[in-house]
Motif scaffolding. Structure first.
Motif, PDB file in Angstrom:
ATOM      1  N   ASN A 169       1.018  -2.996  -8.453  1.00  0.00           N
ATOM      2  CA  ASN A 169       0.652  -2.558  -7.369  1.00  0.00           C
ATOM      3  C   ASN A 169      -0.668  -3.381  -6.798  1.00  0.00           C
ATOM      4  O   ASN A 169      -1.094  -3.960  -7.703  1.00  0.00           O
ATOM      5  N   GLN A 170      -0.765  -3.510  -5.545  1.00  0.00           N
ATOM      6  CA  GLN A 170      -1.997  -4.396  -5.123  1.00  0.00           C
ATOM      7  C   GLN A 170      -3.199  -3.494  -4.699  1.00  0.00           C
ATOM      8  O   GLN A 170      -4.361  -3.852  -5.047  1.00  0.00           O
ATOM      9  N   GLN A 171      -3.058  -2.521  -4.372  1.00  0.00           N
ATOM     10  CA  GLN A 171      -4.069  -1.658  -3.861  1.00  0.00           C
ATOM     11  C   GLN A 171      -4.448  -0.431  -4.785  1.00  0.00           C
ATOM     12  O   GLN A 171      -3.673   0.091  -5.701  1.00  0.00           O
ATOM     13  N   THR A 172      -5.794  -0.284  -4.838  1.00  0.00           N
ATOM     14  CA  THR A 172      -6.287   0.618  -6.113  1.00  0.00           C
ATOM     15  C   THR A 172      -7.185   1.569  -5.517  1.00  0.00           C
ATOM     16  O   THR A 172      -7.766   2.573  -6.163  1.00  0.00           O
ATOM     17  N   LEU A 173      -7.797   1.607  -4.374  1.00  0.00           N
ATOM     18  CA  LEU A 173      -8.864   2.514  -3.544  1.00  0.00           C
ATOM     19  C   LEU A 173      -7.912   3.490  -2.603  1.00  0.00           C
ATOM     20  O   LEU A 173      -7.114   2.842  -1.872  1.00  0.00           O
ATOM     21  N   GLY A 174      -8.510   4.673  -2.631  1.00  0.00           N
ATOM     22  CA  GLY A 174      -7.831   5.707  -1.449  1.00  0.00           C
ATOM     23  C   GLY A 174      -6.675   6.189  -2.256  1.00  0.00           C
ATOM     24  O   GLY A 174      -6.050   7.124  -1.275  1.00  0.00           O
ATOM     25  N   GLU A 175      -6.265   5.931  -3.326  1.00  0.00           N
ATOM     26  CA  GLU A 175      -5.057   6.758  -3.841  1.00  0.00           C
ATOM     27  C   GLU A 175      -5.306   6.911  -5.308  1.00  0.00           C
ATOM     28  O   GLU A 175      -6.035   6.171  -5.882  1.00  0.00           O
ATOM     29  N   SER A 176      -4.727   8.293  -5.689  1.00  0.00           N
ATOM     30  CA  SER A 176      -4.987   8.618  -7.073  1.00  0.00           C
ATOM     31  C   SER A 176      -4.351   7.769  -8.087  1.00  0.00           C
ATOM     32  O   SER A 176      -3.347   7.243  -7.854  1.00  0.00           O
ATOM     33  N   GLU A 177      -4.587   7.721  -9.266  1.00  0.00           N
ATOM     34  CA  GLU A 177      -3.746   6.967 -10.255  1.00  0.00           C
ATOM     35  C   GLU A 177      -2.221   7.624 -10.346  1.00  0.00           C
ATOM     36  O   GLU A 177      -1.328   6.944 -10.193  1.00  0.00           O
ATOM     37  N   GLN A 178      -2.166   8.967 -10.112  1.00  0.00           N
ATOM     38  CA  GLN A 178      -0.679   9.588 -10.293  1.00  0.00           C
ATOM     39  C   GLN A 178       0.199   9.069  -8.656  1.00  0.00           C
ATOM     40  O   GLN A 178       0.981   8.649  -8.791  1.00  0.00           O
ATOM     41  N   GLY A 179      -0.709   9.023  -7.688  1.00  0.00           N
ATOM     42  CA  GLY A 179      -0.193   8.485  -6.427  1.00  0.00           C
ATOM     43  C   GLY A 179       0.289   7.091  -6.613  1.00  0.00           C
ATOM     44  O   GLY A 179       1.388   7.018  -6.051  1.00  0.00           O
ATOM     45  N   ILE A 180      -0.504   6.239  -7.222  1.00  0.00           N
ATOM     46  CA  ILE A 180      -0.143   4.899  -7.343  1.00  0.00           C
ATOM     47  C   ILE A 180       1.191   4.920  -8.015  1.00  0.00           C
ATOM     48  O   ILE A 180       2.099   4.139  -7.810  1.00  0.00           O
ATOM     49  N   MET A 181       1.227   5.683  -8.959  1.00  0.00           N
ATOM     50  CA  MET A 181       2.138   5.343 -10.290  1.00  0.00           C
ATOM     51  C   MET A 181       3.721   6.097  -9.684  1.00  0.00           C
ATOM     52  O   MET A 181       4.517   5.649  -9.824  1.00  0.00           O
ATOM     53  N   SER A 182       3.357   7.286  -8.948  1.00  0.00           N
ATOM     54  CA  SER A 182       4.556   7.805  -8.317  1.00  0.00           C
ATOM     55  C   SER A 182       5.277   6.935  -7.288  1.00  0.00           C
ATOM     56  O   SER A 182       6.452   6.751  -7.049  1.00  0.00           O
ATOM     57  N   ARG A 183       4.211   6.216  -6.454  1.00  0.00           N
ATOM     58  CA  ARG A 183       4.764   5.412  -5.511  1.00  0.00           C
ATOM     59  C   ARG A 183       5.561   4.022  -6.065  1.00  0.00           C
ATOM     60  O   ARG A 183       6.502   3.699  -5.662  1.00  0.00           O
ATOM     61  N   LEU A 184       4.752   3.464  -7.067  1.00  0.00           N
ATOM     62  CA  LEU A 184       5.372   2.468  -7.791  1.00  0.00           C
ATOM     63  C   LEU A 184       6.739   2.789  -8.575  1.00  0.00           C
ATOM     64  O   LEU A 184       7.865   1.912  -8.124  1.00  0.00           O
ATOM     65  N   GLY A 185       6.789   3.856  -8.961  1.00  0.00           N
ATOM     66  CA  GLY A 185       7.858   4.539  -9.835  1.00  0.00           C
ATOM     67  C   GLY A 185       9.153   4.571  -8.805  1.00  0.00           C
ATOM     68  O   GLY A 185      10.168   3.909  -9.276  1.00  0.00           O
ATOM     69  N   SER A 186       8.815   4.988  -7.609  1.00  0.00           N
ATOM     70  CA  SER A 186       9.999   5.048  -6.838  1.00  0.00           C
ATOM     71  C   SER A 186      10.630   3.762  -6.312  1.00  0.00           C
ATOM     72  O   SER A 186      11.942   3.431  -6.152  1.00  0.00           O
ATOM     73  N   VAL A 187       9.772   2.641  -6.063  1.00  0.00           N
ATOM     74  CA  VAL A 187       9.877   1.518  -5.620  1.00  0.00           C
ATOM     75  C   VAL A 187      10.910   0.765  -6.874  1.00  0.00           C
ATOM     76  O   VAL A 187      11.611   0.125  -6.699  1.00  0.00           O
ATOM     77  N   PHE A 188      10.379   0.965  -8.026  1.00  0.00           N
ATOM     78  CA  PHE A 188      10.698   0.419  -9.419  1.00  0.00           C
ATOM     79  C   PHE A 188      12.340   0.826  -9.340  1.00  0.00           C
ATOM     80  O   PHE A 188      13.296   0.119  -9.796  1.00  0.00           O
ATOM     81  N   LYS A 189      12.426   2.186  -9.253  1.00  0.00           N
ATOM     82  CA  LYS A 189      13.698   2.734  -9.481  1.00  0.00           C
ATOM     83  C   LYS A 189      14.861   2.105  -8.561  1.00  0.00           C
ATOM     84  O   LYS A 189      15.752   1.937  -8.720  1.00  0.00           O
ATOM     85  N   THR A 190      14.186   2.014  -7.051  1.00  0.00           N
ATOM     86  CA  THR A 190      15.019   1.225  -6.341  1.00  0.00           C
ATOM     87  C   THR A 190      15.664  -0.045  -6.610  1.00  0.00           C
ATOM     88  O   THR A 190      16.524  -0.524  -6.331  1.00  0.00           O
ATOM     89  N   ILE A 191      14.594  -0.998  -6.912  1.00  0.00           N
ATOM     90  CA  ILE A 191      14.914  -2.273  -7.376  1.00  0.00           C
ATOM     91  C   ILE A 191      15.948  -2.150  -8.392  1.00  0.00           C
ATOM     92  O   ILE A 191      16.790  -3.193  -8.477  1.00  0.00           O
ATOM     93  N   ILE A 192      15.651  -1.244  -9.647  1.00  0.00           N
ATOM     94  CA  ILE A 192      16.686  -1.121 -10.569  1.00  0.00           C
ATOM     95  C   ILE A 192      18.022  -1.010 -10.098  1.00  0.00           C
ATOM     96  O   ILE A 192      19.029  -1.796 -10.575  1.00  0.00           O
ATOM     97  N   ASP A 193      18.155  -0.005  -9.274  1.00  0.00           N
ATOM     98  CA  ASP A 193      19.408   0.208  -8.648  1.00  0.00           C
ATOM     99  C   ASP A 193      20.141  -0.800  -7.817  1.00  0.00           C
ATOM    100  O   ASP A 193      21.280  -1.146  -8.119  1.00  0.00           O
ATOM    101  N   HIS A 194      19.300  -1.593  -7.152  1.00  0.00           N
ATOM    102  CA  HIS A 194      19.817  -2.791  -6.486  1.00  0.00           C
ATOM    103  C   HIS A 194      20.089  -3.887  -7.604  1.00  0.00           C
ATOM    104  O   HIS A 194      21.329  -4.772  -7.268  1.00  0.00           O
ATOM    105  N   GLU A 195      19.557  -3.905  -8.793  1.00  0.00           N
ATOM    106  CA  GLU A 195      19.910  -5.148  -9.593  1.00  0.00           C
ATOM    107  C   GLU A 195      21.209  -4.456 -10.060  1.00  0.00           C
ATOM    108  O   GLU A 195      22.144  -5.391 -10.325  1.00  0.00           O
TER     109      GLU A 195
END
Lengths: 178, 362
Positions: free
Chosen positions: B223-249
């Motif tokens: 992630n690039q951004q750290t302000l304005g989003e909670s730790e859980q928010g950052i990680m669930s957003r990242l998590g879903s992007v990661f899962k998409t990348i894994i599927d594409h791979e």
């Protein structure tokens, strides 16, 4: 393809065009080859527009408030040169420069995450204790013993609360993977 | 000084590759923390820096997670030792260049490292193999709370944790995964993926090389951004992007297998042959060959048990590690001979590639 775009930092023709969504806003920046290089856009280590926007522009802009942090002496020029602040107190001094920059840099401008409750209440307690200890001393000096006893109880209560509120560090071991 | 770290048979990154983790090599979470009342490291005097180091070191050594951990004063490490620690992701390049009064704590299994007086007073990192965002964050959260119960961290209700660089404000949390993406690279989709995730405020960079065809096909995504989003928010957003990348791979791999079966088998087979027989291997070539071997494990052409060998070799074949184990300041060319020796020995022990497994697939 728009061919007449000028670099946003000098007036050379722009050959690098960047688009990024930050904070639900589309941000576009056009740069020439050499400014792109100077800004680290071509840096293989990766870059972000947020970083780019936060860094000082190549040419100094006039009309920026000139600020000096009373605690560490950091100046507006220092901040614009390095993109970094000097100490925690800078965040109060540099608010006028920071707020607009943060909007482009982050998802929001107000913290929504974890709060270090224990450290904060300890800092409040330290300030409160200092006041109470002063009051206690002057009560003793004035031989106002009833007041002194009252202050002493308050001091004791804060100490007890601090002890009770401490994070039980032993409990942290259980999640440590062996 | 660092020999014991290298010889450890419990080191997370080199000894315990997660089973059934075909794309994600490891998960990392880092936090930045500063103490109130002292300027950030770059503006602190050397007396202030060493005061911070003493105060932090005392508290960190006390934490249960650091039991049997080791502290290294950066000033006392040689350039080569520092390079080895960088290659193991335990310290940053920035820390290597810092003035006196910088150091790092590393715990026993090398899952946790705490850098003192890097860009911020404290940079805490937790790292696990496999795709593990939530459990890594849980460990980090506990460690951070333990520290905070003893140290006065700089915090504001408006800006969150105060950091030297405003790009880290707020949670000061950077969560990342190391992904092995040969499918996306070979199918030339990596540029598209990088552009797409960049637009979501997520950074992709090659681990061993540059741009979209990074050596070894290993990328770090964070992630690039750290302000304005909670730790859980950052990680669930990242998590879903990661899962998409894994599927594409995974899709890209199977598509490639379908369309270029013979070519893929040939590449893996030749790669295995080179690793078993080469006498000169530079770093880039070794990383690319190891990438093929990781793919071979994913396709069950090599036993799952050998996944951790491949992942360990990714680390141990980097220049600093090769030079360190050679024991003396050797020339780059001699390094390539040592690297080939190491790989030959390692791959002589592996069973032959099971091409039948691959033929049953797809």
């Amino acid at each position: 393809m728009a061919e007449n775009l000028k670099c946003s930092h000098c007036n050379n023709p722009a050959t690098v065009h960047l688009t990024q969504i930050v904070n639900n806003k589309i941000i576009k920046v056009d740069l020439c080859e050499s400014c792109a290089q100077a800004k680290g856009v071509t840096d293989p280590e990766g870059f972000s527009l947020a970083d780019l926007l936060s860094k000082a522009p190549l040419t100094p802009e006039s009309g920026q408030p000139q600020i000096t942090c009373p605690d560490c002496g950091l100046t507006t020029a220092d901040f614009r040169r390095t993109g970094r602040l000097g100490c925690a107190a800078c965040y109060q001094s540099f608010v006028p420069l920071l707020r607009p920059a943060l909007e482009d840099m982050h998802a929001g401008t107000v913290h929504k995450g974890k709060v270090p409750e224990v450290a904060l209440s300890r800092q409040t307690n330290v300030a409160e204790l200092k006041g109470l200890e002063n009051a206690l001393q002057s009560a003793i000096d004035e031989e106002a013993y009833e007041d002194a006893a009252k202050y002493r109880d308050q001091i004791r209560a804060i100490h007890q609360a601090v002890e009770a509120g401490k994070v039980d560090k032993a409990s942290a071991t259980e999640t440590v993977q062996s | 000084m660092i020999e014991s770290l290298l010889k450890s048979d419990k080191a997370e990154l080199t000894q315990s590759a997660r089973k059934g983790s075909p794309v994600v090599l490891s998960t990392r979470v880092r936090l930045a923390r500063n103490l109130v009342g002292t300027p950030f490291p770059e503006r602190a005097s050397s007396a202030q820096r060493s005061d911070i180091m003493t105060r932090c070191a005392e508290q960190i050594a006390d934490l249960p997670q650091m039991k049997h951990g080791t502290f290294f004063d950066i000033a006392e490490l040689s350039d080569l030792e520092k390079q080895v620690l960088v290659e193991r992701h335990l310290i940053s390049r920035e820390l290597c260049e810092s003035e006196s009064g910088s150091g790092v704590f590393i715990n026993k299994d090398q899952t946790c490292s705490v850098m003192i007086n890097e860009e911020d007073h404290l940079r805490i990192q937790f790292l696990k193999t496999g795709f593990n965002l939530r459990s890594v964050w849980k460990q980090m959260d506990r460690f951070d709370s333990g520290l905070e119960s003893e140290l006065d961290v700089a915090f504001s209700h408006e800006f969150g944790y105060l950091t030297a660089c405003p790009t880290n404000l707020g949670t000061a949390l950077r969560a990342s995964v190391m992904m092995h993406l040969p499918g996306l690279v070979i199918s030339e989709h990596m540029d598209k993926v990088i552009r797409a995730v960049n637009q979501l405020g997520i950074t992709v960079r090659g681990l061993f090389g540059e741009g979209s065809d990074a050596t070894g096909h290993v990328f770090q995504i964070s992630n690039q951004q750290t302000l304005g989003e909670s730790e859980q928010g950052i990680m669930s957003r990242l998590g879903s992007v990661f899962k998409t990348i894994i599927d594409h791979e995974i899709n890209a791999r199977f598509k490639y297998l379908e369309e270029n079966r013979a070519r893929l088998l040939d590449q893996i087979g030749r790669g295995f042959g080179v690793l078993q027989n080469a006498h000169v291997l530079n770093s880039n070539e070794a990383m690319n060959l190891l990438s093929l071997m990781r793919l071979a494990v994913d396709f069950e052409m090599l036993p799952e048990a050998n996944r951790s060998d491949v992942d360990r070799l990714f680390i141990e074949c980097q220049p600093g590690h090769i030079q360190f184990s050679a024991g003396e300041g050797i020339e780059p060319e001699a390094r390539d001979l040592c690297r080939a020796d190491t790989l030959r020995e390692e791959f002589a022990r592996l069973p032959a590639l099971d091409f039948d497994k691959m033929n049953k697939l797809g």
